[in-house]
Design a protein around this motif. Structure first.
Motif, PDB file in Angstrom:
ATOM      1  N   PRO A 237      -1.240  -0.511 -16.929  1.00 14.87           N
ATOM      2  CA  PRO A 237      -1.967   0.511 -15.910  1.00 14.87           C
ATOM      3  C   PRO A 237      -2.288  -0.499 -15.000  1.00 14.87           C
ATOM      4  O   PRO A 237      -2.826  -1.469 -15.083  1.00 14.87           O
ATOM      5  N   ASN A 238      -2.343  -0.227 -13.762  1.00 13.98           N
ATOM      6  CA  ASN A 238      -2.089  -0.605 -12.582  1.00 13.98           C
ATOM      7  C   ASN A 238      -2.183  -2.553 -12.448  1.00 13.98           C
ATOM      8  O   ASN A 238      -2.565  -3.479 -12.515  1.00 13.98           O
TER       9      ASN A 238
ATOM     10  N   ASP B 269      -2.502   4.747  -9.457  1.00 12.04           N
ATOM     11  CA  ASP B 269      -1.748   3.179  -9.615  1.00 12.04           C
ATOM     12  C   ASP B 269      -0.646   3.102  -8.457  1.00 12.04           C
ATOM     13  O   ASP B 269       0.336   4.157  -8.297  1.00 12.04           O
TER      14      ASP B 269
ATOM     15  N   LEU C 141       1.063   6.325 -16.127  1.00 14.45           N
ATOM     16  CA  LEU C 141       0.007   5.471 -15.313  1.00 14.45           C
ATOM     17  C   LEU C 141      -1.251   6.925 -14.755  1.00 14.45           C
ATOM     18  O   LEU C 141      -1.161   8.018 -14.519  1.00 14.45           O
TER      19      LEU C 141
END
Length: 509
Positions: free
Chosen positions: A80-81, A291, A287
């Motif tokens: 994530p990110n 994101d 996600l």
């Protein structure tokens, strides 16, 4: 969704902290490529001769072959990110099928391969990209390669011909973290999957097969390396193409002619519904909504997307990717006003013979269905005609660096909804002649039409006379609109006669 989102994979965190992040398969090519004999009794499901509208490939000096392809695949997760990292978290195996349609004499091979991830949304292989592009493939001397990309279609294939397809499998990687994973069957991305399967084997499978097609490996079914391979997909399989483009394309390379080159030279998606793509593996935590990886990044490999009014990204809550043509960002999107997600030509040349669907248990014995047919008074927008032009532009973009023309986007209101004109047809967008010189109201974009196409409402003769005066004036305006699109690069000249033939049948009396 019924996923436990609190799990953090230890292997993922360890790999990220060590810097050992790579989307390279453990093995460069598939381990085994087995040709399958084709007889009157045993033949490829949805083969060219076994579609709703069969294609006689030998009349085009083409032939069809089919192979079982087996290999080892890593299974990946995303961070994530992060920065579009695909992080290995396990491994599994796969045995899929590969359908090849090629020139009978490979001396006539153009060097270009259209690789389609065959659409899987109906729980069987539906060759939508072949339907859109087969006329150009056979005219150019290109090779078509269709790959079964998702395990949900395997039960139907086995029911159709167990001797032929009984060894197909995309088994689970048996990850500890996935034991409590529940797959919501009401969501298309998870439909037909189970704890026994793993959709995430697809990425290495695509990389290995694409690499094989570009290699001199003796298992290459082409007999020699392809010069260019184009990754294509429609709707859900178009979303597969987007996920691959975002997370795997940068690392998917092969040594060729003394240097490292991309395995896939260009990407073409039709009716992909989201810039997010599909889950990187079936039990991956989605996600976060904010994101940045939900968006499509710039890549040096050209990406061409064509969408109907039903599936263009804002219509599905997604964000458009701006057109670009720089060293690090090459992409273009065409949005067709008045077009629908599915269209008659696609069903004729992409859908399987109904007797074969019944044999596979995918159509009830007493069911009968046929593709709708619109009249000239309320014509369908033939998205595939623009798609053929976009494919030719994509080839030129890769070969010569000449980008496709940009098309106007479909206009949106301040609330983000489609803006309609006085004829109840979407404003803006790429407008084929029946939209630019209309005889009907196209209304909202739809998944499909019904028989007779009542969703498209004819103007009637009185309004036609008010708009155009005479049939001759209408036909001249229509002809000019068609040739203007050819000159601008949005249509091929080969399709003008068919368009004009429909226009000439519009009733003015």
């Amino acid at each position: 969704m019924k996923f436990d989102r609190r799990i953090v994979l230890p292997s993922l965190m360890a790999l990220l902290s060590s810097g050992a992040v790579s989307a390279q398969p453990l093995e460069q090519f598939p381990r085994e490529v087995e040709p399958l004999p084709i007889t009157e009794e045993s033949y490829p499901f949805n083969g060219a001769a076994h579609q709703v509208e069969p294609i006689d490939l030998p009349s085009f000096n083409y032939t069809e072959e089919e192979f079982l392809v087996s290999g080892q695949a890593q299974v990946y997760d995303w961070e994530p990110n992060g920065d579009y990292e695909a992080v290995p978290v396990g491994k599994s195996t796969y045995t899929t099928r590969m359908v090849v349609r090629r020139p009978e004499n490979m001396e006539n091979f153009s060097g270009h391969v259209v690789m389609e991830v065959i659409n899987m949304s109906a729980d069987y292989d539906w060759t939508a990209m072949w339907a859109a592009l087969w006329e150009r493939v056979t005219a150019n001397g290109d090779v078509y390669v269709g790959i079964t990309g998702k395990p949900n279609v395997i039960p139907g294939l086995v029911a159709f011909d167990a001797d032929r397809y009984g060894r197909m499998a995309m088994p689970s990687a048996n990850l500890e973290s996935d034991r409590n994973c529940e797959l919501p069957q009401d969501e298309l991305a998870y439909k037909g999957l189970s704890s026994e399967t793993e959709s995430g084997v697809a990425w290495d499978m695509f990389t290995q097969i694409g690499g094989l097609l570009k290699s001199g490996d003796p298992k290459n079914p082409l007999g020699a390396p392809a010069e260019r391979v184009f990754f294509t997909g429609e709707s859900q399989s178009g979303n597969y193409a987007i996920t691959y483009y975002k997370f795997f394309q940068p690392d998917a390379t092969i040594e060729q002619n003394g240097g490292s080159v991309p395995i896939y030279d260009g990407f073409l998606t039709e009716a992909a519904t989201t810039p997010t793509g599909v889950p990187i593996r079936q039990c991956a935590t989605p996600l976060p909504a904010d994101d940045p990886q939900n968006l499509i990044p710039g890549r040096s490999t050209p990406l061409a997307m064509i969408n109907s009014q039903w599936d263009f990204f804002p219509a599905r809550g997604g964000q458009r990717k701006p057109d670009a043509n720089t060293a690090d960002d090459r992409s273009v999107t065409w949005e067709l006003a008045g077009a629908n997600h599915g269209w008659r030509f696609q069903y004729l040349y992409g859908d399987a013979d109904h007797d074969d669907l019944r044999k596979a248990g995918l159509l009830s014995p007493d069911a009968e269905w046929s593709a709708w047919s619109c009249s000239p008074a309320n014509p369908e927008v033939p998205l595939y005609m623009a798609e053929k032009a976009l494919y030719e532009h994509l080839v030129d973009w890769v070969e010569d660096g000449k980008a496709p023309p940009s098309a106007e986007p479909i206009e949106l209101t301040s609330e983000g909804q489609v803006a309609f004109d006085q004829n109840n047809t979407a404003q803006g967008g790429l407008r084929l002649p029946m939209v630019e010189v209309p005889v009907a109201s196209f209304g909202e974009g739809r998944a499909t039409l019904s028989e007779g196409c009542p969703e498209i409402e004819p103007f009637g003769t009185e309004k036609l006379k008010r708009l155009y005066g005479t049939r001759e004036a209408y036909l001249e305006a229509y002809r000019q609109a068609a040739w203007k699109l050819v000159q601008e690069g949005f249509l091929l000249s080969e399709d003008v006669d068919a368009l004009m033939a429909t226009a000439k049948e519009v009733p003015f009396e």
